[in-house]
Design an enzyme around this catalytic site. Sequence first.
Site, PDB file in Angstrom:
ATOM      1  N   GLY A  49      49.683  43.730  26.742  1.00  0.00           N
ATOM      2  CA  GLY A  49      50.053  43.803  28.147  1.00  0.00           C
ATOM      3  C   GLY A  49      50.651  42.504  28.636  1.00  0.00           C
ATOM      4  O   GLY A  49      50.319  41.430  28.152  1.00  0.00           O
TER       5      GLY A  49
ATOM      6  N   GLY B  54      51.509  40.554  32.398  1.00  0.00           N
ATOM      7  CA  GLY B  54      51.322  40.572  33.840  1.00  0.00           C
ATOM      8  C   GLY B  54      52.135  39.503  34.540  1.00  0.00           C
ATOM      9  O   GLY B  54      52.997  38.851  33.934  1.00  0.00           O
ATOM     10  N   SER B  55      51.845  39.305  35.830  1.00  0.00           N
ATOM     11  CA  SER B  55      52.605  38.346  36.624  1.00  0.00           C
ATOM     12  C   SER B  55      52.411  36.923  36.147  1.00  0.00           C
ATOM     13  O   SER B  55      53.330  36.104  36.181  1.00  0.00           O
ATOM     14  CB  SER B  55      52.184  38.458  38.096  1.00  0.00           C
ATOM     15  OG  SER B  55      52.393  39.752  38.578  1.00  0.00           O
TER      16      SER B  55
ATOM     17  N   GLY C  15      50.790  35.953  33.036  1.00  0.00           N
ATOM     18  CA  GLY C  15      50.509  35.728  31.630  1.00  0.00           C
ATOM     19  C   GLY C  15      50.530  36.996  30.813  1.00  0.00           C
ATOM     20  O   GLY C  15      50.911  38.066  31.299  1.00  0.00           O
TER      21      GLY C  15
ATOM     22  N   VAL D 257      48.435  39.418  27.661  1.00  0.00           N
ATOM     23  CA  VAL D 257      47.124  39.769  27.129  1.00  0.00           C
ATOM     24  C   VAL D 257      47.282  40.208  25.683  1.00  0.00           C
ATOM     25  O   VAL D 257      48.144  41.042  25.360  1.00  0.00           O
ATOM     26  CB  VAL D 257      46.468  40.900  27.951  1.00  0.00           C
ATOM     27  CG1 VAL D 257      45.075  41.206  27.410  1.00  0.00           C
ATOM     28  CG2 VAL D 257      46.392  40.511  29.421  1.00  0.00           C
TER      29      VAL D 257
ATOM     30  N   LYS E 235      43.540  36.792  27.687  1.00  0.00           N
ATOM     31  CA  LYS E 235      44.564  36.653  28.706  1.00  0.00           C
ATOM     32  C   LYS E 235      45.054  35.213  28.704  1.00  0.00           C
ATOM     33  O   LYS E 235      44.335  34.295  29.126  1.00  0.00           O
ATOM     34  CB  LYS E 235      44.015  37.032  30.079  1.00  0.00           C
ATOM     35  CG  LYS E 235      45.033  36.928  31.207  1.00  0.00           C
ATOM     36  CD  LYS E 235      44.429  37.367  32.530  1.00  0.00           C
ATOM     37  CE  LYS E 235      45.431  37.269  33.664  1.00  0.00           C
ATOM     38  NZ  LYS E 235      44.830  37.696  34.957  1.00  0.00           N
TER      39      LYS E 235
ATOM     40  N   ASP F 250      44.448  43.156  44.361  1.00  0.00           N
ATOM     41  CA  ASP F 250      45.521  43.672  43.502  1.00  0.00           C
ATOM     42  C   ASP F 250      45.050  44.923  42.754  1.00  0.00           C
ATOM     43  O   ASP F 250      45.187  45.034  41.536  1.00  0.00           O
ATOM     44  CB  ASP F 250      45.972  42.602  42.511  1.00  0.00           C
ATOM     45  CG  ASP F 250      47.324  42.947  41.872  1.00  0.00           C
ATOM     46  OD1 ASP F 250      48.046  43.790  42.442  1.00  0.00           O
ATOM     47  OD2 ASP F 250      47.649  42.375  40.817  1.00  0.00           O
TER      48      ASP F 250
END
Length: 1024
Positions: free
Chosen positions: A717, A719-720, A722, A724, A740, A846
């Site tokens: 994955g 994200g904004s 970093g 994972v 993460k 979030d």
Amino acid sequence: MYSSWSFLLKAFLLGNIVLNFISPSNTSDVRFANETDRLALLEFKEMITEDPLGALSSWNYSTHFCQWRGVTCSRRHQRVIALNLESQSLVGIVSPHIGNLSFLRTITLQNNSFHGKIPQEIGRLFRLRSLTLSNNSFQGEITTNLTYCSRLKLLNLIDNKLVGKIPDELSTLSALSDLGLSLNNLTGNIPPSLGNLSSLKQISIATNNLEGSIPEDLGRLTDLEILVVSDNYLTGTIPPTLYNLSNIVIFIVTGNRLHGEIPSDIGLTLPNIKWLFVGENMFTGTIPGSLTNASRLEYVEFALNGLTGPIPNNLGMLPSLSHINFGANKLGTTDENDLNFISSLTNCTRLEMINLGQNLLRGSLPNSLANLSTQIKHLIFQENHIYGSIPSGIGNLINTVYLDMEWNDITGNIPVEIGKLHRLQDLYLNHNRISGQIPSSIGNLTLLNGLDLMGNNLDGPIPLPLGNCQQLLGLSLSHNNLNGSIPNEILYLSSISLYLYLSHNALTGSLPSEVGNLKNLVNLDISKNRLSGSIPDTLGNCLLLENLYMQDNLFEGMIPQSLSALRGLQDLDISHNKLSGKIPGFLGTLPFLTYLNLSFNQLQGEVPENGIFRNESAISVDGNQKLCGGIAELKLPTCIITASRRKSHSLLLKVMTPVVVLVIVLTLLSSIIVRCYLRRPRRNEQSSAPPFPQHLTVSYAELLKATNGFSEDNLIGVGSYGSVYKGILDQNDETLIAVKVLNLDQRGAAKSFVSECEALKNIRHRNLVKILSTCSSIDFQGNEFKALIFEFMPNGSLEKWLHPEANGEQELRKLSFMQRLNIAIDVASALEYLHHHSHATIVHSDLKPGNVLLDEKLTAHLSDFGLANVLSELSSDSAPNGTNSAAIKGSIGYIAPEYGMGGKVSTYGDIYSYGILVLEMFTGRRPTGEMFKDGLSLHDFARMACPQRVMEIMDPLLQVEEDRRSSRIHECLLSVLRIGIACSMESPSDRMRIRDVVTKLHSIKKANDGKLDADDRDRVQAEG
């Protein structure tokens, strides 16, 4: 004479001495009593766990308690006589100390979130006259101690969770004039002893589980004005004594199992009646003509019974009449003048609704229909025997929002004047005998959600101005004589999602490539036309399609590969065309395809044997002369492998073998190099002490090794702030972890790391992702390195389950209704813990499907606290007012609207996001989808579908599984969607409390868990 005055003087002086002697103790007694009231109020405040509006902020020692908000005192003794905290969003339980406020006359706590039992100490308030606890979450039985409040006049316990029977002891409250016990879970019978409460003016015990008959004893309540006993399981007839209560204003008994006839003289015996609701029962007989004697009548509702005969012609004598609902009966005669009564209704200037649907009415629509009140909003005449044309004067009814005349024998044209109904949202004229062209003025109806003209004799082209109806959800023009091409203007209406039916016409030309704009379309039927050309590749953009019917046209070319994206497809019929080429193998991989008709085309080659092709009864390939192979039941000739095909296979094998060997060698070499590199020690490696001392300590080198050098293969994955990675921390026991890694070049990433650490270090809950440790160190290149180590969730994010194609998932996985419900409960439980039970109030900020992770049992765990706010440090006030720059962070589509206007971070923001999440889970639609623009939101989409159309907006992946239990699923889905709608209200104060969400979801689960098939609940888990 003198002696008499002397005696009086001595008596006066003696009296003064006595008064002076006892005065100090009296003052002390008053002060003591006042102190009792003050302490009782403070104890009341102590039991309040949430006060978002600051209603009790004035309850402190700096101000006299008589000046506290919501408190009213008597002037003489300064004792509390009224406590009014209505609609203050308070959460907590009512303290038993309320029984110490011995002078209380009024308690008003409605529209809050009080829970627990109603304290029996209220029975000590012998001066109490009014007790209003409606719209809370009180539980348990109705305390019989209330019977000690002998002066009680108003008892309102509506909309709580009270159980048990209605106490027979209530009959001792002789002063009671208002009894409200609706929307609870009360059982048993209505106590006949209520007939002893001679002061009763109002009884409301609707929406419970009451049984038995309506007691005849209620007929003794001669002052009764309101009687509401709807939505129970009451049987028998209505006692004749009730029809003699001349003061009755509101009489509602709908939704029971009552029978008998409505008395012919009801208008005479109930002359003051305003609301008369007896629908959804088993009443027979005729509609009484005496209704006109009840001159104040506003609402009359007799729907869903077995009434027969004519509708009275004198209803126009009721000047206040607003709503008429006689639908779903057997009304009508044989003289074909059954609609003449409409002319008399022109005198009813307040009329807003006429519902005559599903009866046996005969006759033509009178021209007087155009003279009805301009306040008319709903005209419902469907499923009768109405003939003749629609009066052109219908354009006068400018406030109409719902017009339904389907399934009649109406002829003539659709009047051009219908375009004047600018507020019309639903127009149903299907299954009549209407002819002529569809007037272009219909494009003026820009608020239309549903338009159905199916099954008429309409001709001519589809009018281009229909493209102005940009809120259209469903369009049905099938079974007419329409000609011309399919207008691009229709296909640009991305709002169309429920259905587009154009079948059984004479349409020509191609299917425009613009059909790909209908990305949310579920049902498309263009069969039995004269359409030609190839099937456009863009049809594969309609990812939500479930049913696609294109048979009996002139389509040619190959079946496009792009249709492989339609993973939710159930029915596909492209028979009776001129399609050629091979049957594409992807048709056998569509997981929900249950009907496939490819017959009578020019297809050739081998028939696949996977997926649906294994079920001979589910497919048809007849009429394709060049097909071969397939399962034996199809009885097709065996496919012959030619020499050229054998030669090509041999050549391919020779070429691919060395390539595969080379790839294997290179992979082994790279693995050896990485392992050697990892063994080299680094002097500059540091590992700071983690903020989680009770957990394991992890270094950068260990994480590098665990994730195979943070390889792309381990990436799960982005994200904004970093990425994972999946890793194995301990090679011996193969402990899986999720790492993460913060991208510290990204602005805000470091702050996100601190926020997540701060939020997670002191919280523990089964539905929160478990953090194992952190790493704040230096990598081998000397760069700062920060990472968080979590427990690995093998089933990934909820996002990937809800939208598998968009996330590159090869295998389409789906969640059953109960699994989604369990996930909704898990997330709500996590929020309840963060908001109310952690060391401080934590706002996640979030909440979205990508941040909900699923373990091996599909239990949900809330993750990613990078934007979380600890309100005890940010602000002591969690109300949604004020300003705070942090409030604007989050993910588009899930951010609460008040944040966009500078509103302060609050728990209300999380609740809004949760509401959107729930709606997305059960509709399968993203809040940022193409259809949600120009003012339409996911919240509005769901709200407009409730209650009748919830099955139409259900997630297609869910519908496939639950179709055979549609009636039960409809009820469950409606309950869940209403929770999502209530949580995503625009105003924070209108949103549902998270505690109530958890309670209601558990109630839905408890009511349905045992009713849904265990096989369906377990199957997805096995597939996952």
